[in-house]
Design a protein around this motif. Structure first.
Motif, mmCIF file in Angstrom:
data_model
loop_
_atom_site.group_PDB
_atom_site.id
_atom_site.type_symbol
_atom_site.label_atom_id
_atom_site.label_comp_id
_atom_site.label_asym_id
_atom_site.label_seq_id
_atom_site.Cartn_x
_atom_site.Cartn_y
_atom_site.Cartn_z
ATOM 1 N N VAL A 1 1.033 -1.172 -0.106
ATOM 2 C CA VAL A 1 0.150 -0.063 0.051
ATOM 3 C C VAL A 1 0.809 1.183 0.048
ATOM 4 C CG1 VAL A 1 -1.764 1.376 1.285
ATOM 5 C CG2 VAL A 1 -2.015 -1.236 1.064
ATOM 6 N N ILE A 2 1.913 1.044 0.713
ATOM 7 C CA ILE A 2 2.816 2.364 0.887
ATOM 8 C C ILE A 2 3.424 2.567 -0.606
ATOM 9 C CG2 ILE A 2 4.842 3.380 2.078
ATOM 10 C CD1 ILE A 2 3.881 1.896 4.485
ATOM 11 N N MET A 3 4.051 1.385 -1.154
ATOM 12 C CA MET A 3 4.497 1.583 -2.467
ATOM 13 C C MET A 3 3.362 2.049 -3.480
ATOM 14 S SD MET A 3 7.821 1.125 -2.685
ATOM 15 C CE MET A 3 7.880 1.854 -1.250
ATOM 16 N N GLY A 4 2.240 1.734 -3.392
ATOM 17 C CA GLY A 4 1.089 2.098 -4.339
ATOM 18 C C GLY A 4 0.807 3.648 -3.992
ATOM 19 N N LEU A 5 0.993 4.189 -2.797
ATOM 20 C CA LEU A 5 0.872 5.664 -2.811
ATOM 21 C C LEU A 5 2.138 6.539 -3.131
ATOM 22 C CD1 LEU A 5 -0.508 5.863 1.066
ATOM 23 C CD2 LEU A 5 -1.945 6.560 -1.211
ATOM 24 N N SER A 6 3.264 5.693 -3.176
ATOM 25 C CA SER A 6 4.438 6.545 -3.539
ATOM 26 C C SER A 6 4.290 6.614 -5.192
ATOM 27 C CB SER A 6 5.637 5.735 -3.358
ATOM 28 O OG SER A 6 5.810 5.769 -1.768
ATOM 29 N N LEU A 7 3.825 5.378 -5.986
ATOM 30 C CA LEU A 7 3.423 5.301 -7.223
ATOM 31 C C LEU A 7 2.557 6.422 -7.908
ATOM 32 C CD1 LEU A 7 4.223 1.536 -8.307
ATOM 33 C CD2 LEU A 7 5.635 3.393 -8.544
ATOM 34 N N LEU A 8 1.631 6.452 -7.096
ATOM 35 C CA LEU A 8 0.589 7.322 -7.316
ATOM 36 C C LEU A 8 1.043 8.832 -7.112
ATOM 37 C CD1 LEU A 8 -2.934 6.194 -6.120
ATOM 38 C CD2 LEU A 8 -2.390 6.784 -8.251
ATOM 39 N N SER A 9 1.785 9.277 -6.231
ATOM 40 C CA SER A 9 2.383 10.624 -5.889
ATOM 41 C C SER A 9 3.269 10.949 -7.142
ATOM 42 C CB SER A 9 2.912 10.652 -4.499
ATOM 43 O OG SER A 9 4.360 9.965 -4.749
ATOM 44 N N ALA B 1 2.916 9.810 -10.171
ATOM 45 C CA ALA B 1 2.250 10.043 -11.403
ATOM 46 C C ALA B 1 1.624 11.201 -11.488
ATOM 47 C CB ALA B 1 1.045 8.802 -11.503
ATOM 48 N N VAL B 2 1.140 11.658 -10.251
ATOM 49 C CA VAL B 2 0.326 13.031 -10.109
ATOM 50 C C VAL B 2 1.499 14.351 -10.314
ATOM 51 C CG1 VAL B 2 -0.644 14.686 -8.560
ATOM 52 C CG2 VAL B 2 -1.594 12.353 -8.508
ATOM 53 N N ASN B 3 2.791 14.079 -9.769
ATOM 54 C CA ASN B 3 3.940 14.953 -9.968
ATOM 55 C C ASN B 3 4.099 15.090 -11.442
ATOM 56 O OD1 ASN B 3 4.044 15.305 -7.222
ATOM 57 N ND2 ASN B 3 5.963 13.969 -6.867
ATOM 58 N N LEU B 4 4.265 13.904 -12.074
ATOM 59 C CA LEU B 4 4.417 14.020 -13.787
ATOM 60 C C LEU B 4 3.323 14.665 -14.244
ATOM 61 C CD1 LEU B 4 6.011 10.630 -14.779
ATOM 62 C CD2 LEU B 4 7.060 12.741 -15.059
ATOM 63 N N PHE B 5 1.907 14.384 -13.998
ATOM 64 C CA PHE B 5 1.177 15.124 -14.447
ATOM 65 C C PHE B 5 1.078 16.690 -14.396
ATOM 66 C CE2 PHE B 5 -3.208 16.791 -14.113
ATOM 67 C CZ PHE B 5 -3.630 16.475 -15.533
ATOM 68 N N ILE B 6 1.413 17.199 -13.114
ATOM 69 C CA ILE B 6 1.516 18.348 -12.797
ATOM 70 C C ILE B 6 2.577 19.158 -13.464
ATOM 71 C CG2 ILE B 6 2.269 20.185 -11.077
ATOM 72 C CD1 ILE B 6 0.653 18.435 -8.895
ATOM 73 N N PHE B 7 3.738 18.367 -13.647
ATOM 74 C CA PHE B 7 5.182 18.694 -14.263
ATOM 75 C C PHE B 7 4.651 19.094 -15.796
ATOM 76 C CE2 PHE B 7 9.253 18.261 -16.075
ATOM 77 C CZ PHE B 7 9.898 19.283 -15.514
ATOM 78 N N SER B 8 3.911 17.984 -16.345
ATOM 79 C CA SER B 8 3.714 18.245 -17.836
ATOM 80 C C SER B 8 2.685 19.354 -18.142
ATOM 81 C CB SER B 8 3.105 17.107 -18.262
ATOM 82 O OG SER B 8 1.905 16.618 -17.760
ATOM 83 N N MET B 9 1.859 19.919 -17.007
ATOM 84 C CA MET B 9 1.125 21.141 -17.522
ATOM 85 C C MET B 9 1.850 22.190 -17.643
ATOM 86 S SD MET B 9 -1.811 19.816 -17.351
ATOM 87 C CE MET B 9 -1.250 18.597 -18.259
ATOM 88 N N GLY B 10 3.263 22.395 -17.196
ATOM 89 C CA GLY B 10 3.903 23.429 -17.341
ATOM 90 C C GLY B 10 4.471 23.755 -18.726
ATOM 91 N N SER B 11 4.138 23.042 -19.828
ATOM 92 C CA SER B 11 4.709 22.965 -21.077
ATOM 93 C C SER B 11 5.850 22.244 -21.317
ATOM 94 C CB SER B 11 4.730 24.489 -21.624
ATOM 95 O OG SER B 11 5.742 25.096 -21.417
ATOM 96 N N GLN C 1 7.092 23.537 -11.591
ATOM 97 C CA GLN C 1 8.174 22.865 -11.332
ATOM 98 C C GLN C 1 8.205 23.081 -9.765
ATOM 99 O OE1 GLN C 1 11.216 24.477 -13.590
ATOM 100 N NE2 GLN C 1 10.390 24.178 -15.530
ATOM 101 N N ALA C 2 7.815 24.221 -9.305
ATOM 102 C CA ALA C 2 8.102 24.504 -7.767
ATOM 103 C C ALA C 2 6.994 23.587 -7.186
ATOM 104 C CB ALA C 2 7.743 26.131 -7.523
ATOM 105 N N LEU C 3 5.883 23.339 -7.537
ATOM 106 C CA LEU C 3 4.624 22.702 -6.980
ATOM 107 C C LEU C 3 5.204 21.186 -7.011
ATOM 108 C CD1 LEU C 3 1.324 24.030 -8.581
ATOM 109 C CD2 LEU C 3 2.316 24.092 -6.380
ATOM 110 N N VAL C 4 5.778 20.560 -8.055
ATOM 111 C CA VAL C 4 6.368 19.285 -7.909
ATOM 112 C C VAL C 4 7.337 19.184 -7.054
ATOM 113 C CG1 VAL C 4 7.591 17.697 -9.345
ATOM 114 C CG2 VAL C 4 5.424 18.630 -10.279
ATOM 115 N N LEU C 5 8.331 20.059 -6.802
ATOM 116 C CA LEU C 5 9.589 20.027 -5.842
ATOM 117 C C LEU C 5 9.049 19.908 -4.452
ATOM 118 C CD1 LEU C 5 12.417 20.188 -5.658
ATOM 119 C CD2 LEU C 5 12.464 22.676 -5.334
ATOM 120 N N THR C 6 7.944 20.738 -4.210
ATOM 121 C CA THR C 6 7.480 20.719 -2.917
ATOM 122 C C THR C 6 6.672 19.463 -2.711
ATOM 123 O OG1 THR C 6 7.060 23.169 -3.005
ATOM 124 C CG2 THR C 6 5.770 22.063 -1.300
ATOM 125 N N ALA C 7 5.966 19.005 -3.630
ATOM 126 C CA ALA C 7 5.067 17.423 -3.588
ATOM 127 C C ALA C 7 6.354 16.352 -3.100
ATOM 128 C CB ALA C 7 4.561 17.389 -4.754
#
Length: 114
Positions: free
Chosen positions: A28-36, A38-48, A74-80
């Motif tokens: 479950v912990i590894m699943g949460l890490s993988l989901l985070s 995925a979300v970080n890549l999604f947020i990062f890709s929104m910055g063009s 980029q700043a949001l992903v670094l914080t995340a």
């Protein structure tokens, strides 16, 4: 490039959800890490996704995403990443304490019986 990022986000999210549904706490912990991730890549890709462009607006160019890379995602992903690391460390401490009290690492606490 966008297709590769989209596939990577999809694979990470699907793997994370699959691991979240497993009965063991570490999975479950590894699943949460993988989901985070995925979300970080999604947020990062929104910055063009532009390579070789300036990270700030230059004088004489219009202020649109075709001429610069947005630094906010980029700043949001670094914080995340920092928050995700702290969350994972806390979950591991809780996992060790729970295992010490119950002698099992199953999420439901009954050791898979019943």
């Amino acid at each position: 490039m966008e297709e590769i990022i989209a596939v990577a986000i999809g694979v990470l999210a699907a793997s994370g959800v699959w691991l979240l549904l497993r009965p063991r706490t570490f999975q479950v912990i590894m699943g949460l890490s993988l989901l985070s991730y995925a979300v970080n890549l999604f947020i990062f890709s929104m910055g063009s996704l532009s390579i070789g462009n300036e990270p700030i607006i230059r004088a004489g160019l219009p202020a649109d995403l075709a001429h610069y890379t947005d630094p906010m995602p980029q700043a949001l992903v670094l914080t995340a990443i920092v928050i995700g690391f702290a969350m994972t460390a806390l979950f591991l401490v809780v996992l060790l304490a729970s295992r010490g009290f119950t002698d099992t690492d199953h999420v439901d606490g009954d050791g898979g019986h019943g």
